[in-house]
Design a protein around this motif. Structure first.
Motif, PDB file in Angstrom:
ATOM      1  N   HIS A 162       0.830  -1.203   0.000  1.00  0.00           N
ATOM      2  CA  HIS A 162       0.000   0.000   0.000  1.00  0.00           C
ATOM      3  C   HIS A 162       0.870   1.261   0.000  1.00  0.00           C
ATOM      4  O   HIS A 162       0.615   2.208  -0.737  1.00  0.00           O
ATOM      5  N   GLN A 203       0.826   3.934  -3.072  1.00  0.00           N
ATOM      6  CA  GLN A 203       0.442   5.324  -2.809  1.00  0.00           C
ATOM      7  C   GLN A 203       1.571   6.276  -3.211  1.00  0.00           C
ATOM      8  O   GLN A 203       1.329   7.327  -3.815  1.00  0.00           O
ATOM      9  N   PHE A 248       1.024   8.790  -6.227  1.00  0.00           N
ATOM     10  CA  PHE A 248       1.034  10.199  -5.822  1.00  0.00           C
ATOM     11  C   PHE A 248       2.042  10.978  -6.657  1.00  0.00           C
ATOM     12  O   PHE A 248       1.793  12.130  -7.033  1.00  0.00           O
ATOM     13  N   PHE A 266      -3.875  11.261  -3.585  1.00  0.00           N
ATOM     14  CA  PHE A 266      -3.961   9.902  -3.071  1.00  0.00           C
ATOM     15  C   PHE A 266      -5.157   9.178  -3.678  1.00  0.00           C
ATOM     16  O   PHE A 266      -6.169   9.788  -3.994  1.00  0.00           O
TER      17      PHE A 266
END
Length: 81
Positions: free
Chosen positions: A43, A47, A51, A57
Motif C-alpha cells: 500500500h 500510494q 502520488f 492519493f
C-alpha cells in the motif's frame, strides 16, 4: 469520458514509467523496511508511486489486479524484507 479518466482514473504505466515513479531513494527504502506486513508495504509503495504521478492519493489501490501490481512491486517488496 476521456478527460475524467485523465484527471481521476488510475494511470497506466509503461516500463520506463514504473522505473521512474516506483524507484525508491534511500530514505523511502528505510521507511518501507520499517513497515511490518507485506500488505502495508504494498500500500505504501503504490500510494507513493501513484502520488508522484497525479499529486493526489487514491483510495481503491488495493483493488488493482495482481497482474498490474506485480511488475511494479516485485523489486521493492523483496528489497524491504
Amino acid at each position: 469520458p476521456e478527460e475524467y479518466e485523465l484527471l481521476w482514473g488510475l494511470p497506466r504505466f509503461s516500463h520506463a514509467d514504473r522505473d521512474l515513479f516506483f524507484t525508491l531513494n534511500r530514505r523511502e527504502e528505510e521507511m518501507l523496511a520499517r513497515l511490518r506486513t507485506t500488505r502495508t508495504k504494498l500500500h505504501f509503495l503504490l500510494q507513493l508511486g501513484y502520488f508522484r504521478v497525479r499529486q493526489r492519493f487514491f483510495f481503491a489501490l488495493m483493488s488493482i489486479p495482481c497482474g498490474t501490481i506485480s511488475p511494479i512491486c516485485r523489486g521493492a517488496i523483496s528489497m524491504a524484507r
